[in-house]
Write a protein that holds these residues in place. Structure first.
Motif, PDB file in Angstrom:
ATOM      1  N   VAL A 131      21.619 -41.431 -29.584  1.00  0.00           N
ATOM      2  CA  VAL A 131      22.989 -41.425 -29.058  1.00  0.00           C
ATOM      3  C   VAL A 131      23.043 -40.288 -28.041  1.00  0.00           C
ATOM      4  O   VAL A 131      23.048 -39.105 -28.407  1.00  0.00           O
ATOM      5  CB  VAL A 131      24.024 -41.226 -30.178  1.00  0.00           C
ATOM      6  CG1 VAL A 131      25.428 -41.148 -29.584  1.00  0.00           C
ATOM      7  CG2 VAL A 131      23.932 -42.366 -31.195  1.00  0.00           C
ATOM      8  N   THR A 132      23.060 -40.649 -26.776  1.00  0.00           N
ATOM      9  CA  THR A 132      22.935 -39.661 -25.708  1.00  0.00           C
ATOM     10  C   THR A 132      24.281 -39.223 -25.137  1.00  0.00           C
ATOM     11  O   THR A 132      24.372 -38.145 -24.538  1.00  0.00           O
ATOM     12  CB  THR A 132      22.076 -40.225 -24.573  1.00  0.00           C
ATOM     13  OG1 THR A 132      22.569 -41.534 -24.200  1.00  0.00           O
ATOM     14  CG2 THR A 132      20.623 -40.365 -25.014  1.00  0.00           C
ATOM     15  N   GLY A 148      31.734 -34.697 -34.279  1.00  0.00           N
ATOM     16  CA  GLY A 148      30.829 -33.640 -34.698  1.00  0.00           C
ATOM     17  C   GLY A 148      29.412 -34.097 -34.983  1.00  0.00           C
ATOM     18  O   GLY A 148      28.443 -33.490 -34.516  1.00  0.00           O
ATOM     19  N   VAL A 149      29.241 -35.166 -35.747  1.00  0.00           N
ATOM     20  CA  VAL A 149      27.906 -35.608 -36.140  1.00  0.00           C
ATOM     21  C   VAL A 149      27.104 -36.048 -34.920  1.00  0.00           C
ATOM     22  O   VAL A 149      25.881 -35.905 -34.868  1.00  0.00           O
ATOM     23  CB  VAL A 149      27.998 -36.740 -37.183  1.00  0.00           C
ATOM     24  CG1 VAL A 149      28.564 -38.018 -36.574  1.00  0.00           C
ATOM     25  CG2 VAL A 149      26.642 -37.010 -37.815  1.00  0.00           C
ATOM     26  N   LEU A 150      27.777 -36.568 -33.906  1.00  0.00           N
ATOM     27  CA  LEU A 150      27.105 -37.043 -32.696  1.00  0.00           C
ATOM     28  C   LEU A 150      26.721 -35.872 -31.796  1.00  0.00           C
ATOM     29  O   LEU A 150      25.642 -35.860 -31.203  1.00  0.00           O
ATOM     30  CB  LEU A 150      28.017 -38.029 -31.960  1.00  0.00           C
ATOM     31  CG  LEU A 150      28.520 -39.184 -32.829  1.00  0.00           C
ATOM     32  CD1 LEU A 150      29.612 -39.961 -32.116  1.00  0.00           C
ATOM     33  CD2 LEU A 150      27.377 -40.102 -33.214  1.00  0.00           C
ATOM     34  N   MET A 151      27.604 -34.875 -31.716  1.00  0.00           N
ATOM     35  CA  MET A 151      27.271 -33.670 -30.961  1.00  0.00           C
ATOM     36  C   MET A 151      26.091 -32.947 -31.601  1.00  0.00           C
ATOM     37  O   MET A 151      25.239 -32.380 -30.919  1.00  0.00           O
ATOM     38  CB  MET A 151      28.483 -32.742 -30.882  1.00  0.00           C
ATOM     39  CG  MET A 151      29.666 -33.313 -30.112  1.00  0.00           C
ATOM     40  SD  MET A 151      30.965 -32.081 -29.827  1.00  0.00           S
ATOM     41  CE  MET A 151      31.478 -31.682 -31.497  1.00  0.00           C
ATOM     42  N   GLU A 152      26.046 -32.974 -32.933  1.00  0.00           N
ATOM     43  CA  GLU A 152      24.975 -32.310 -33.674  1.00  0.00           C
ATOM     44  C   GLU A 152      23.611 -32.861 -33.294  1.00  0.00           C
ATOM     45  O   GLU A 152      22.609 -32.133 -33.295  1.00  0.00           O
ATOM     46  CB  GLU A 152      25.225 -32.488 -35.172  1.00  0.00           C
ATOM     47  CG  GLU A 152      24.258 -31.779 -36.078  1.00  0.00           C
ATOM     48  CD  GLU A 152      24.620 -31.959 -37.545  1.00  0.00           C
ATOM     49  OE1 GLU A 152      23.702 -31.899 -38.380  1.00  0.00           O
ATOM     50  OE2 GLU A 152      25.817 -32.161 -37.834  1.00  0.00           O
ATOM     51  N   ARG A 153      23.560 -34.141 -32.937  1.00  0.00           N
ATOM     52  CA  ARG A 153      22.299 -34.766 -32.551  1.00  0.00           C
ATOM     53  C   ARG A 153      22.049 -34.676 -31.051  1.00  0.00           C
ATOM     54  O   ARG A 153      21.155 -35.331 -30.518  1.00  0.00           O
ATOM     55  CB  ARG A 153      22.285 -36.230 -32.997  1.00  0.00           C
ATOM     56  CG  ARG A 153      22.296 -36.397 -34.509  1.00  0.00           C
ATOM     57  CD  ARG A 153      21.086 -35.774 -35.155  1.00  0.00           C
ATOM     58  NE  ARG A 153      19.830 -36.435 -34.772  1.00  0.00           N
ATOM     59  CZ  ARG A 153      18.628 -36.023 -35.126  1.00  0.00           C
ATOM     60  NH1 ARG A 153      18.490 -34.933 -35.857  1.00  0.00           N
ATOM     61  NH2 ARG A 153      17.552 -36.680 -34.740  1.00  0.00           N
ATOM     62  N   GLY A 154      22.864 -33.876 -30.348  1.00  0.00           N
ATOM     63  CA  GLY A 154      22.576 -33.596 -28.948  1.00  0.00           C
ATOM     64  C   GLY A 154      23.282 -34.454 -27.934  1.00  0.00           C
ATOM     65  O   GLY A 154      22.960 -34.391 -26.742  1.00  0.00           O
ATOM     66  N   GLY A 194      33.870 -30.311 -27.616  1.00  0.00           N
ATOM     67  CA  GLY A 194      33.907 -29.637 -26.326  1.00  0.00           C
ATOM     68  C   GLY A 194      33.338 -30.562 -25.271  1.00  0.00           C
ATOM     69  O   GLY A 194      32.300 -31.205 -25.483  1.00  0.00           O
ATOM     70  N   VAL A 195      33.992 -30.674 -24.145  1.00  0.00           N
ATOM     71  CA  VAL A 195      33.547 -31.569 -23.083  1.00  0.00           C
ATOM     72  C   VAL A 195      32.457 -30.878 -22.262  1.00  0.00           C
ATOM     73  O   VAL A 195      32.698 -29.843 -21.646  1.00  0.00           O
ATOM     74  CB  VAL A 195      34.724 -31.987 -22.174  1.00  0.00           C
ATOM     75  CG1 VAL A 195      34.239 -32.825 -20.997  1.00  0.00           C
ATOM     76  CG2 VAL A 195      35.758 -32.767 -22.987  1.00  0.00           C
ATOM     77  N   THR A 196      31.264 -31.451 -22.269  1.00  0.00           N
ATOM     78  CA  THR A 196      30.170 -30.907 -21.464  1.00  0.00           C
ATOM     79  C   THR A 196      30.173 -31.474 -20.055  1.00  0.00           C
ATOM     80  O   THR A 196      29.632 -30.843 -19.130  1.00  0.00           O
ATOM     81  CB  THR A 196      28.813 -31.219 -22.119  1.00  0.00           C
ATOM     82  OG1 THR A 196      28.671 -32.644 -22.264  1.00  0.00           O
ATOM     83  CG2 THR A 196      28.706 -30.569 -23.485  1.00  0.00           C
ATOM     84  N   ASP A 197      30.758 -32.672 -19.877  1.00  0.00           N
ATOM     85  CA  ASP A 197      30.724 -33.359 -18.583  1.00  0.00           C
ATOM     86  C   ASP A 197      32.128 -33.848 -18.221  1.00  0.00           C
ATOM     87  O   ASP A 197      32.488 -34.998 -18.496  1.00  0.00           O
ATOM     88  CB  ASP A 197      29.754 -34.539 -18.645  1.00  0.00           C
ATOM     89  CG  ASP A 197      28.322 -34.102 -18.876  1.00  0.00           C
ATOM     90  OD1 ASP A 197      27.606 -33.925 -17.887  1.00  0.00           O
ATOM     91  OD2 ASP A 197      27.932 -33.934 -20.053  1.00  0.00           O
ATOM     92  N   PRO A 198      32.949 -32.980 -17.608  1.00  0.00           N
ATOM     93  CA  PRO A 198      34.297 -33.393 -17.225  1.00  0.00           C
ATOM     94  C   PRO A 198      34.275 -34.329 -16.015  1.00  0.00           C
ATOM     95  O   PRO A 198      33.455 -34.169 -15.105  1.00  0.00           O
ATOM     96  CB  PRO A 198      34.984 -32.067 -16.884  1.00  0.00           C
ATOM     97  CG  PRO A 198      33.870 -31.154 -16.494  1.00  0.00           C
ATOM     98  CD  PRO A 198      32.684 -31.560 -17.309  1.00  0.00           C
ATOM     99  N   VAL A 199      35.171 -35.302 -16.023  1.00  0.00           N
ATOM    100  CA  VAL A 199      35.263 -36.277 -14.930  1.00  0.00           C
ATOM    101  C   VAL A 199      36.587 -36.068 -14.212  1.00  0.00           C
ATOM    102  O   VAL A 199      37.655 -36.249 -14.798  1.00  0.00           O
ATOM    103  CB  VAL A 199      35.169 -37.721 -15.468  1.00  0.00           C
ATOM    104  CG1 VAL A 199      35.243 -38.726 -14.315  1.00  0.00           C
ATOM    105  CG2 VAL A 199      33.884 -37.922 -16.266  1.00  0.00           C
TER     106      VAL A 199
END
Length: 347
Positions: A131-132, A148-154, A194-199
């Motif tokens: 899950v990218t 959270g669980v998805l962010m945890e995997r990067g 937290g948003v790493t890639d704002p649009v």
């Protein structure tokens, strides 16, 4: 299948606990799960302050979200048309994911950590690809707190450029309300995304031969609405810019929403996954009930203002002709009338 579980507790006079998935350790046998944990122990340094943990241990795999394949490689979960409560555990909005050649993108993550975890299991049942990307369509709590669980995997987190500030301003109130409605245990260890890639306007995500078009819209349903179009299937994830059956919720601009919806109706897409209802709508026909409601809301609000009605009077009459067409009408229409009146009275 077996998976790793961590019991997390909010410590106090009476600890409040829940079992939390530790992703990445699923195995066909309990022994295989234990071996994976022994080889690469999970990093537990990111636990929230005041949260204690025990484990991890290996158990039979927990529940996976029910999803429907609405187009090849495109999956949607239908949330209940209801207010969040202890019975539905906050499962009141639509979520989805798209499988590409190299990775998976998740669109919205639900109200609570358990939903992101159950969505993870649904994805793992269909692909081993990572899950990218997590894409959040707007700030409302029923769409964001399962990340959270998805962010945890990067996974990288995408959202409207205005999402970070909007969520920061509201997250404490959102979580307080959800804890009261759904139950405090469901939110032990919750992570605010937290948003790493704002649009700011538009962006593209390549999942490996499958491109997603992200678009940030002007103020409409909220001030931070984002849509996701899968080019390959012509599927548009609209977030709450489109409602079906569930009474629309206005938290931005009535005039803005009407303008955005009109532009969206001109888009050549095969289907739309709304934020509520559906889960898949023919387009543009699927937008007709929402367009009608917003038109009536504006017409009746303007009439009330022209007649000199006070806000307290207007909320009792505005858009009442729509009551039979929508669920949860009494919960949402007075709020919509309030927002519309406040916007239009100062024109």
């Amino acid at each position: 299948m077996f998976e790793a579980i961590l019991t997390v507790c909010l410590m106090g006079a009476e600890p409040v606990c829940r079992d939390r998935l530790v992703p990445g350790y699923a195995a066909a046998s309990e022994a295989g799960c234990r071996a994976a944990l022994a080889e690469t122990p999970p990093d537990l340094a990111g636990l929230a302050e005041g949260v204690d943990a025990s484990g991890p241990v290996c158990r039979a795999a927990g529940e996976a979200l029910e999803v429907a394949e609405v187009a090849p490689g495109v999956f949607a979960h239908l949330g209940r048309v209801a207010e969040p409560d202890a019975a539905n555990r906050g499962d009141v909005s639509n979520l989805g994911f798209i499988i590409g050649g190299a990775g998976v993108a998740v669109i919205d993550t639900g109200s609570a950590p358990w939903m992101g975890e159950a969505l993870w299991r649904a994805i793992r049942a269909r692909t081993d690809l990572p899950v990218t990307h997590v894409i959040l369509t707007h700030m409302h709590p029923d769409h964001v707190f399962g990340a959270g669980v998805l962010m945890e995997r990067g996974a990288r987190v995408w959202g409207h450029a205005g999402l970070v500030r909007a969520l920061a301003d509201r997250q404490a109130n959102y979580l307080e309300s959800l804890r009261a409605l759904v139950g405090e245990a469901e939110f032990v260890g919750v992570q605010v995304p937290g948003v790493t890639d704002p649009v700011a306007e538009r962006a593209e995500i390549d999942l490996g031969g499958r491109v997603l078009d992200l678009r940030a819209w002007p103020v409409a349903h909220t001030g931070n609405d984002l849509t996701v179009l899968d080019r390959e299937s012509g599927t548009l994830f609209s977030g709450d810019l489109v409602f079906d059956r569930h009474t629309p919720a206005l938290d931005g601009s009535l005039r803005g929403w009407r303008a955005v919806l009109e532009e969206m109706q001109a888009m050549a897409v095969a289907r739309v996954i709304p934020g509520h209802g559906g889960p898949s709508l023919e387009w543009p026909r699927g937008a007709h009930p929402l367009a009608r409601y917003l038109k009536v809301l504006e017409r009746d609000t303007r009439a009330a203002i022209d007649e000199g009605a006070r806000l307290s009077e207007a909320v009792e009459t505005v858009a009442q002709s729509e009551a039979g067409a929508w669920q949860l009408f009494d919960a949402y229409n007075p709020r919509n009338a309030t927002v519309a009146y406040t916007e239009l009275e100062w024109e």
